[in-house]
Scaffold this active site. Structure first.
Site, short mmCIF file in Angstrom:
data_model
loop_
_atom_site.label_atom_id
_atom_site.label_comp_id
_atom_site.label_asym_id
_atom_site.label_seq_id
_atom_site.Cartn_x
_atom_site.Cartn_y
_atom_site.Cartn_z
NE ARG A 1 -23.34 -3.83 -13.98
CZ ARG A 1 -22.65 -3.80 -12.84
NH1 ARG A 1 -22.22 -2.66 -12.36
NH2 ARG A 1 -22.40 -4.91 -12.19
CG HIS B 1 -17.00 -0.87 -7.14
ND1 HIS B 1 -17.14 -0.31 -8.41
CD2 HIS B 1 -17.21 -2.19 -7.30
CE1 HIS B 1 -17.42 -1.27 -9.27
NE2 HIS B 1 -17.47 -2.42 -8.63
CG ASN C 1 -19.97 -11.08 -2.52
OD1 ASN C 1 -21.16 -10.86 -2.76
ND2 ASN C 1 -18.99 -10.50 -3.19
#
Ligand code: ADP
Length: 394
Positions: free
Chosen positions: A238, A177, A10
């Site tokens: 965020r 996600h 990742n």
């Protein structure tokens, strides 16, 4: 012996998470994190059989870090056991609705999607190229964050914008996600002892990034994140949903440029901006317990937004078999879960305080027997990537 071991990668902008997972036993054989890439302090940290180790790569960039990781795997006698490498790729656009073996052709198609996730996709692809140059014989697989949401219908993915922006530029909602939602949906069906084809779930993935999804018969039908992972829930740093007029307001009132405004929306808002304490829920709760009013307010806004979104997502389902909590906060934070369930009494949820305090009974249940079911289901995106990789390369 074919152990079905898969390397999961990742790649972030300044870090790379990696793990070797045996897909048969679901055991993680080694895992680690390359951090501070791009600086002279770049380091690869890892853990194997409970022992921790650390190495300095021969260079600062992603290529050097991945070379250091493959060297480590060689020394640990794991490299030769690998059947493939699975990469988390953030954005698959509308072209890619499931995991796939990477080829020169689809890599070229993927490059054309970089504008959809400029902070993520180019760096994800760097990881693929690095492995390709170091281990050219190993098949590589892309697992997309967006893929699971490609089943969302147009009524939920279109913005109220001129349609040409969607047609010509792909300006629509995508959802993220997806790997986590796919994992917890399958797990929850197992917990309910039902076929996934006959399950209606609301799911909240609450980590540093947060999003919520309605899942109908194993398919996503609406999700809170949009064109980018900025829309929807309040997150660590965020904003989540915000009036687009806020950009003009900040520009005129504070003389901010678009770049500065986006930096605030992405990195200085959410739990961090509201609390003024941290983006980490544990620190915010410690501050709230010590009487910090803003920290308390941040938690309330965070939980209310989750409940409001879950209520909105429910309109995409014919019924709700379970509400699933996952991600670092969803799996561990009893306060957030209890506030969310309290707001959702209208949907028939009632929390069992004792079960919630211990993150659920052995099945993950945190609701009372007479309530609609709410469960905690720990996610495992790496395992999902490893499984997709092993099954595609087989
Ligand atoms: P990421 O999105 O980076 O994978 P995680 O899923 O690990 O993030 O979630 C990180 C969040 O989970 C942080 O806000 C952290 O404070 C929160 N968290 C982790 N453990 C706990 C806990 N025991 N109680 C409350 N919050 C927790």
């Amino acid at each position: 012996m074919n152990q079905n071991n898969t390397l999961v990668i990742n790649c972030g902008s300044s870090s790379i998470k990696f793990a070797v997972i045996n897909v048969n036993t679901e055991n993680t054989l080694i895992s680690g994190l390359a951090e501070r890439l791009g600086s002279e302090n770049a380091v690869v940290k890892y853990s194997k059989d409970g022992q921790k180790g650390e190495r300095s790569p021969d260079g600062e960039d992603h290529q050097a870090a991945i070379s250091c990781i493959t060297q480590l795997l060689t020394e640990e006698q794991l490299l030769d056991t690998l059947v493939g490498v699975g990469h988390r790729i953030v954005h698959g656009g509308e072209q890619f609705s499931e995991s796939m073996i990477l080829t020169a052709e689809n890599m070229a198609q993927l490059e054309t999607l970089n504008h959809l996730a400029p902070l993520h996709n180019p760096v994800n692809l760097l990881g693929v190229r690095a492995i390709e140059s170091l281990l050219p014989a190993l098949p590589q697989v892309a697992v997309f964050d967006t893929a699971f949401h490609q089943s969302i219908p147009a009524q939920a993915y279109l913005y109220g914008l001129p349609y040409e922006y969607y047609e010509a530029h792909g300006a629509r909602r995508y959802g993220f996600h997806g790997t986590s939602f796919r994992y917890v949906s399958a797990k929850s069906a197992e917990i309910l002892n039902k076929s996934e084809d006959d399950c209606c779930f609301l799911a909240a993935h609450l980590g540093n990034g947060c999003s919520a999804t309605a899942i109908l018969n194993g398919k996503s039908v609406d999700s809170s994140m949009g064109l980018t992972p900025l829309e929807g829930l309040v997150m660590g740093t965020r904003t989540g949903d915000i009036d687009p007029g806020m950009a003009e307001f900040l520009c005129q009132r504070l003389n901010m440029t678009l770049k500065e405004i986006m930096n605030v929306f992405n990195k200085k808002s959410g739990l961090l901006g509201l609390s003024g304490v941290s983006n980490d829920m544990r620190e915010i709760q410690a501050a709230a317990e010590n009487g910090n009013e803003r920290a308390n307010l941040a938690i309330e806004v965070f939980a209310f937004r989750i409940a409001r979104y879950l209520g909105a997502l429910a309109v995409s389902l014919p019924r709700i078999d379970a509400l699933i909590f996952t991600g670092g906060i969803g799996e561990n934070d009893r306060l957030t879960r209890s506030l969310v369930l309290e707001h959702l009494a209208i949907l028939g949820f009632e929390m069992d305080g004792d079960l919630n305090a211990k993150n659920g009974d052995p099945t993950g249940r945190i609701s009372t027997p007479s309530s609609r079911l709410a469960i905690v289901v720990p996610t495992d995106e790496e395992l999902m990537i490893a499984k997709d990789t092993a099954s595609l390369v087989r």
